[in-house]
Structure formats: structure tokens, C-alpha cells
Design an enzyme around this catalytic site. Structure first.
Site, PDB file in Angstrom:
ATOM      1  N   PHE A   1       0.817  -1.209   0.000  1.00  0.00           N
ATOM      2  CA  PHE A   1       0.000   0.000   0.000  1.00  0.00           C
ATOM      3  C   PHE A   1       0.852   1.261   0.000  1.00  0.00           C
ATOM      4  CE2 PHE A   1      -0.354   2.721   3.754  1.00  0.00           C
ATOM      5  CZ  PHE A   1       0.421   2.057   4.693  1.00  0.00           C
ATOM      6  N   LYS A   2       2.112   1.148   0.449  1.00  0.00           N
ATOM      7  CA  LYS A   2       2.957   2.343   0.509  1.00  0.00           C
ATOM      8  C   LYS A   2       3.223   2.921  -0.873  1.00  0.00           C
ATOM      9  CE  LYS A   2       4.887   1.206   4.980  1.00  0.00           C
ATOM     10  NZ  LYS A   2       4.309  -0.142   5.242  1.00  0.00           N
TER      11      LYS A   2
END
Ligand SMILES: *Cc1c(COP(=O)(O)O)cnc(C)c1O
Length: 457
Positions: free
Chosen positions: A106-107
């Protein structure tokens, strides 16, 4: 829009300076002086990049060309219109998949915006930057994918040898980019983090290398992460506000959700889902924020964190913006490793948040149960999904923060299947790796950086 420190001891600055600075000089984190409310009209149907442009425009007071920036950041996404697709897994139960970016975590969603943002600001100011990042696994890969081959940035990733998965390591070492330098240390993540802090503590080195960090306290990451909460909440809100269950380590994603709520997103409860490293879950349920002596190694390593840095931003909110009070609590925390959340702030926490923690056996049981129900989840995502059943209300969304193929050993051990890498990185294991090994000694790291960064002067 001005940004001030949560501890009140630093001059207020504008959006771009807050983004480039990371930490405030008094040890606090930068927070905006107001949260503008977004016009909800269209937020559910607009392409993702437009919502990103609205959020960024509102929180930067148009200090950057947010529209073209957001378009550049997300036009190569696997799903350019939605970027973070929603999947239904049960009645009123959804998974928000945040792992379709280049490094499968998700980063990427935030880093993909930070790459072009840095490039533009540096070009405007005619500057170069040395970016350093200490990683327990996922931040490093996302930073490499966002900053590789950028003209004005040299990136140094500090990682603990043998403590990241092969897939995670290769995202840091096999980019083939000349401006990316992976350095491994025969030590743990805390040692990498300590080296990073020592680099920044040397004022002269920091100035001459033009040092910057893209860790999870970076304000641009919070802004970029708030976008998918706006989008998902507005899509599902027909029958009332929406709940989110959030796999939590450093509290960055969870604080982003709170920011979206403050800016008008129809959100009910935020469920903080943790593994055995449950400092935030304990703070919410017991009212005491207290670090354990050591972090536990778990099957969800991206959440193996003792101190949830962004929780300080939430405490600032919970205390009604009383920076002096925040400063006192965090001084106490630095000395004794704990503080009691004052009663009114506890009430604030209970209004917005719930919490759970799950051990490794519980995580594996969730992975099996969801696999049987037809969904293959990474261990972090499975912990969040465990909370779906207990959230009240019509619609609940669990965040899926990593692709299962990023943790193939755990998935194989638990489910007996080996998830395949998606096509865009299928060649990860045939690319050539480049990595340096250094002793966990800050002087050696300084020399290494000085000899390689183009930002040195
Ligand atoms: C970083 C990370 C988290 C934790 O996010 P925070 O913003 O630090 O709370 C959860 N899951 C995965 C896969 C991650 O990489």
C-alpha cells in the site's frame, strides 16, 4: 494553509517545507492549522486522480499543481480509473485493495505521488536531494520504485540483513537504477533506524548532503493515503457512514483515515487492527500508551513496530490542539516509556476508534477462513479482515495492504499454495541485484553516502 509542530516549539511553515522537512526541529510532527472540508459532489464517481488532486489542493493551498501531479502519479496504475479497487467478500463487507502498485504494497499509493512531487519542487528550487530510508521491508521497495532514475534524487535504503523476505529485498536491490543504493546491516530494523537518526543528528552532514527522509511521518504520505478513504467511503455510503478496519503499525494509514473523516468523508468507526505489537490497540482499550521492551517478530512483519509515530498527531487532535500538553506527554514517554491518555482524550478516541490485536495463530486461522470463503489475503490484510464481523453498521471495509505474493513463504505454509507475482514484476528473480554490506557504524555510512550522492556540496 500553515503547518505547525504537534509540540508547539517550532515556527509554522508551508506545505512544501513541511513535506521536505519530515520531522519538526522540536521533535514533533507537522499538522495543518485547519482541515478544509471537501465538496462530496462527485467524489464517488470521479477518477481517483481527480479526488487526489482535490485533497492535495485543499491541504497544500495550491502550493503545487495538484491536478497534473495527481495525473502523472496515477496514470500508469494497474486500474488507472479506480487505482485502489474494492472487492466484495460478504454481505456489506468489502476489501479495499491497496497493493496493485509497482512494489505490491500500500505504501506505493503515496510514494507514487511523492516521486513526481519531489522532482517538481527540486527542479523549481534548482536543488538536489539525498533521500535516506530505513526499512523493515515495504517502505524501501516503494521508495525505490518511486524515486529510481529521478534526475535530482539519490536514494539510500538501509535494511536489516536476513530479516526481509526475498521478494521485499529484490524490490530494493534489483531496480538497475544508478541513483538507488541498497545497504544491508548485520543487525535488526531498530539498528537501521538508529543509524538514520544519527545521520540526521549531524547538522553539518545533513546540510551538505541535503538529506531528507521519506518515512511514514512524511505529511505528503498522509495526504496521499487519505484519498482512498474518501473514494471508498463515498462509493459505499448510500445507507450510512462506512467503517474501516486498518492493519496498523506506525499509525500512518489510520491517521490518514481520520484526516479523510475530518475533511467530510462519510466514515463511522475506524478499527485499528494490530498483531502482537499492539501498543495502539492497548492505548485505545486501556487508556495507557506504553511501549513493550522489545518488538515481537510476527508473520505480519510490516507491523512489527514498538512506537507508532503518527499516533502523536492523533493525540494532538484528541487534546484539542493543546501542543504544550502533547509536549509534556511525549517528554514523559521518552523518559519512562509510557503515558496515560487524559480522560477527555480517551472519550475522543472511543468516539472514532475501536481496536483489536491478533497473534500469529489467529492470523493464520483468518487466512484459512477467508481462503475458504474465496479470498486470498496476505497476513496483514487477514488481521484487518478479522475485524469485519464485529463492526456494526451497513458497510465495512478492510484494507488489504500487501499482495499475498509479497509473503509467499507464509502463504504457502498456511494455505499450501504459492501465490504468483503479477506480470509487471514477474522478472523480479531474474534481474541482477546490487547491494552493499556495511558495519552498523554511522561514520562508515556517512562516507558511503558522501562518495556517491550527487547532492553533496
Ligand atoms: C506499512 C504497512 C502497514 C502499516 O501501516 P502504518 O501506516 O505504518 O500503520 C500495514 N501493512 C503493510 C503490508 C505495510 O507495508
Amino acid at each position: 494553509m500553515r503547518y505547525a509542530s504537534t509540540r508547539g516549539g517550532a515556527p509554522s511553515i508551508d506545505f512544501l517545507d513541511a513535506v521536505l522537512a519530515g520531522l519538526a526541529p522540536d521533535g514533533g510532527l507537522y499538522v495543518p492549522d485547519a482541515y478544509p472540508v471537501l465538496d462530496r459532489e462527485g467524489l464517488a464517481v470521479e477518477p481517483y486522480a481527480n479526488v487526489a488532486a482535490s485533497a492535495l489542493g485543499a491541504l497544500s493551498k495550491n502550493a503545487v499543481d495538484s491536478r497534473s501531479l495527481a495525473e502523472e502519479a496515477y496514470r500508469r496504475a494497474a486500474w488507472p480509473a479506480s487505482v485502489t479497487p474494492l472487492t466484495q467478500v460478504g454481505p456489506g463487507q468489502f476489501v479495499l485493495e491497496l497493493f496493485h502498485g509497482p512494489s505490491l504494497a500500500f505504501k506505493d499509493v503515496a510514494m507514487q505521488l511523492i516521486g513526481p512531487l519531489y522532482e517538481r519542487v527540486l527542479a523549481e528550487r534548482n536543488e538536489r536531494l539525498t533521500v535516506v530510508c530505513a526499512t523493515s521491508g515495504d517502505t524501501g521497495g516503494a521508495a525505490v520504485e518511486a524515486l529510481k532514475n529521478r534526475e535530482r534524487v539519490d536514494l539510500f535504503v538501509l535494511l536489516p540483513k536476513g530479516r526481509v523476505s526475498d521478494v521485499q529485498r529484490r524490490f530494493m536491490t534489483a531496480s538497475g537504477a544508478a541513483n538507488v543504493h541498497a545497504i544491508e546491516f548485520d543487525d535488526d530494523f531498530d539498528a537501521c533506524q538508529a543509524i538514520l537518526k544519527s545521520l540526521f543528528a549531524d547538522r553539518d552532514f545533513t546540510a551538505r548532503a541535503h538529506l531528507s527522509a521519506v518515512n511514514s511521518v512524511n505529511w505528503a504520505r498522509i495526504v496521499a493515503q487519505s484519498v482512498y478513504f474518501h473514494v471508498a467511503a463515498n462509493i459505499l455510503a448510500a445507507s450510512g457512514p462506512v467503517n474501516f478496519s486498518i492493519p496498523t503499525g506506525n499509525f500512518g494509514d489510520a491517521f490518514s483515515a481520520y484526516v479523510a473523516k475530518r475533511m467530510g468523508a462519510p466514515i463511522a468507526k475506524l478499527l485499528i487492527a494490530t498483531n502482537a505489537n499492539d501498543i495502539v490497540a492497548r492505548a485505545i482499550t486501556t487508556g495507557r500508551y506504553e511501549r513493550a521492551p522489545k518488538s515481537h517478530a510476527t508473520l505480519s512483519p510490516a507491523m512489527d513496530i514498538q512506537v507508532a509515530s503518527n499516533f502523536e498527531r492523533l493525540m494532538y487532535e484528541a487534546l484539542g490542539g493543546d501542543a504544550e500538553h502533547v509536549r509534556r506527554l511525549y517528554e514523559q514517554f521518552a523518559q519512562s516509556g509510557a503515558f496515560d491518555v487524559p480522560k477527555p482524550a480517551q472519550d475522543f478516541l472511543h468516539t472514532h476508534f475501536e481496536a483489536l490485536s491478533l497473534d500469529d495463530a489467529g492470523t493464520q486461522a483468518e487466512m484459512r477462513a477467508w481462503r475458504e470463503a474465496g479470498y486470498l489475503a496476505c497476513p496483514h490484510s487477514a488481521i484487518a479482515m478479522s475485524g469485519l464481523a464485529r463492526l456494526k453498521g451497513e458497510m465495512s471495509v478492510a484494507l488489504a495492504t500487501a499482495h499475498p505474493a509479497k509473503f509467499p513463504e507464509t502463504v504457502q505454509q498456511t494455505l499450501g499454495v504459492r501465490p504468483e507475482l503479477p506480470a509487471h514484476c514477474a522478472d523480479l528473480f531474474t534481474r541482477k541485484e546490487k547491494i552493499a554490506s556495511l558495519p552498523a557504524d554511522v561514520e562508515a555510512v556517512k562516507t558511503f553516502i558522501r562518495e556517491r550522492t550527487r547532492a553533496w556540496n
